[in-house]
Design a protein around this motif. Structure first.
Motif, short mmCIF file in Angstrom:
data_model
loop_
_atom_site.label_atom_id
_atom_site.label_comp_id
_atom_site.label_asym_id
_atom_site.label_seq_id
_atom_site.Cartn_x
_atom_site.Cartn_y
_atom_site.Cartn_z
N UNK A 1 1.06 -14.88 -33.97
CA UNK A 1 2.14 -14.18 -33.30
C UNK A 1 3.09 -13.62 -34.35
N UNK A 2 3.43 -12.35 -34.22
CA UNK A 2 4.24 -11.66 -35.21
C UNK A 2 5.53 -11.15 -34.57
N UNK A 3 6.65 -11.42 -35.23
CA UNK A 3 7.93 -10.84 -34.84
C UNK A 3 8.07 -9.51 -35.57
N UNK B 1 15.94 -10.54 -26.02
CA UNK B 1 15.03 -11.38 -26.78
C UNK B 1 13.87 -10.53 -27.28
N UNK B 2 13.62 -10.56 -28.57
CA UNK B 2 12.55 -9.75 -29.16
C UNK B 2 11.19 -10.27 -28.72
N UNK B 3 10.27 -9.35 -28.50
CA UNK B 3 8.90 -9.70 -28.11
C UNK B 3 8.13 -10.22 -29.32
N UNK B 4 7.21 -11.14 -29.05
CA UNK B 4 6.26 -11.58 -30.08
C UNK B 4 4.90 -10.94 -29.79
N UNK B 5 4.24 -10.45 -30.84
CA UNK B 5 2.98 -9.73 -30.68
C UNK B 5 1.83 -10.61 -31.18
N UNK B 6 0.87 -10.86 -30.31
CA UNK B 6 -0.29 -11.68 -30.65
C UNK B 6 -1.39 -10.76 -31.15
N UNK B 7 -1.73 -10.86 -32.42
CA UNK B 7 -2.66 -9.89 -32.99
C UNK B 7 -3.43 -10.48 -34.18
N UNK B 8 -4.39 -9.71 -34.64
CA UNK B 8 -5.19 -10.08 -35.80
C UNK B 8 -4.44 -9.66 -37.06
N UNK C 1 -1.48 -18.98 -27.30
CA UNK C 1 -1.40 -17.70 -26.58
C UNK C 1 -0.23 -17.66 -25.59
N UNK C 2 0.27 -18.82 -25.18
CA UNK C 2 1.36 -18.88 -24.20
C UNK C 2 2.68 -19.28 -24.85
N UNK C 3 2.89 -18.85 -26.09
CA UNK C 3 4.08 -19.25 -26.82
C UNK C 3 5.35 -18.75 -26.14
N UNK C 4 5.32 -17.55 -25.56
CA UNK C 4 6.53 -17.05 -24.91
C UNK C 4 6.88 -17.87 -23.68
N UNK C 5 5.87 -18.34 -22.96
CA UNK C 5 6.10 -19.24 -21.84
C UNK C 5 6.71 -20.56 -22.33
N UNK C 6 6.22 -21.03 -23.47
CA UNK C 6 6.77 -22.25 -24.06
C UNK C 6 8.24 -22.05 -24.45
N UNK D 1 2.45 -26.54 -29.59
CA UNK D 1 1.46 -25.49 -29.42
C UNK D 1 0.12 -25.93 -29.97
N UNK D 2 -0.93 -25.70 -29.22
CA UNK D 2 -2.29 -25.98 -29.69
C UNK D 2 -2.85 -24.70 -30.28
N UNK D 3 -3.28 -24.75 -31.53
CA UNK D 3 -3.77 -23.56 -32.22
C UNK D 3 -5.27 -23.40 -31.99
N UNK D 4 -5.70 -22.20 -31.60
CA UNK D 4 -7.14 -21.99 -31.36
C UNK D 4 -7.93 -22.14 -32.65
N UNK D 5 -9.08 -22.78 -32.57
CA UNK D 5 -9.93 -23.03 -33.72
C UNK D 5 -11.12 -22.05 -33.76
#
Length: 339
Positions: A4-6, A16-23, A315-320, A335-339
């Motif tokens: 997740x990138x600010x 509140x700034x959005x967080x972008x989930x990306x490669x 993936x649900x960090x904003x919900x958290x 947060x559980x990090x995907x492996x």
């Protein structure tokens, strides 16, 4: 790797700034560094403040997240004492310096502007990784570093808590307050807490608190004074009018350690209550490497376990974050990090 990138800096009070989930590019270990494949991360109030533009030194783009635990995946040159495959927790206190009383000017906390733990991998100086306590789950390990370090410095270094003393911790339920309760209780103090929730007070007593009072009651200060006998040490993250209440509850010659101000500034402080009681009021935040080691040793010795309130997939960090802002949790959100 996924992270997740600010990307946006916003002015305070504008949202509140959005967080972008990306490669993004997977980091490579340089001299004196290791790369850790993260298993878990944890939230801190700091993460939310950064997104709201309420924290100094914000730079974008960067990856938030101060707390994390995982497995060493790569070792840079000039690294000793760590091997690939080691299970580690990360000390988020970066560049404290040599003076134990306060950090250097270049001190930073992991996660904005330094890339943090909302990612599959993180690059970190080798001096900031430590063996994961064997009695902790991955979720518990991630819940420990920032809150545990802050609580340890407040209770032990600054507060010098001793067995038999009375400690008051207002607003129990947050990560640092809960960890401070566990630390002070493990060291033999009698800990009293406050909350707007009777359920949180009951949970605190199961963790070792001697008693507690619901601050929604008009006479809560009087009630707490009667049951506790007053405080030898108060550990405060709230500020505002609560600080004045803690001064009222303070015994002669006692200490108040402050590391937050969720209620804002203190208005119309009556100074005679401070100097006639011979009070010591101290500020603190985070801590140095030796304090992190001391905190880990304490948790290992007493087999303490951070309280994990809820676990979300990365993936649900904003919900958290929304859950953290709602304030109903007790302990840390992980947060559980995907492996």
């Amino acid at each position: 790797m996924k992270a997740f990138v600010l990307k946006d800096k916003i002015k305070p009070g504008t949202g509140t700034a959005k967080l972008y989930y990306e490669e993004v590019e997977t980091p490579k270990a340089g001299a004196g560094e290791v790369v850790v494949r993260l298993k878990t991360a944890a939230l801190n109030r700091r993460d939310v403040f950064i997104r709201q533009g309420l924290y100094p030194g914000i730079r974008v783009p960067s990856i938030p997240g101060s707390d994390g635990a995982g497995v060493v995946a790569e070792i840079g040159t000039d690294v000793t004492g760590v091997e690939i495959g080691d299970e580690v927790v990360i000390n988020p206190s970066i560049g404290w310096g040599e003076n134990p009383d306060y950090p250097d000017a270049n001190f930073s906390v992991l996660g904005v502007p330094i890339n943090g733990t909302y990612a599959q991998y993180i690059k970190i100086p080798v001096e900031n990784v430590f063996p994961k306590p064997k009695h902790l789950t991955w979720e518990e390990a991630a819940a420990l570093p920032l809150g545990g370090l802050t609580a340890y410095r407040a209770a032990v270094t600054k507060g010098k808590v001793k067995a038999g003393e009375t400690v008051i911790i207002p607003g129990i339920g947050g990560g640092v307050a809960t960890l401070a309760l566990q630390i002070a209780s493990a060291l033999g103090a009698h800990v009293y807490v406050t909350s707007s929730s009777d359920e949180k007070i009951n949970k605190a007593m199961k963790l070792g608190a001697t008693g507690g009072v619901n601050y929604r009651q008009d006479d809560w200060v009087k009630q707490l004074s009667i049951i506790s006998g007053g405080a030898d040490l108060a550990i405060d993250s709230i500020g505002g009018e609560t600080l004045k209440d803690l001064i009222h509850l303070a015994k002669l010659g006692s200490k108040i350690v402050s590391f937050g101000a969720t209620l804002g500034p203190v208005n119309h402080l009556l100074m005679p209550r401070i100097f006639f009681k011979q009070l010591t009021i101290m500020g603190t935040t985070m801590g140095n490497r030796n304090e992190f080691i001391g905190m880990l040793n304490l948790f290992n010795e007493h087999k303490l376990k951070p309280v994990v309130s809820e676990v979300y997939p990365l993936e649900k960090v904003e919900e958290a974050h929304e859950q953290m802002e709602a304030g109903g949790h007790f302990g840390k959100i992980v947060l559980e990090i995907p492996q």
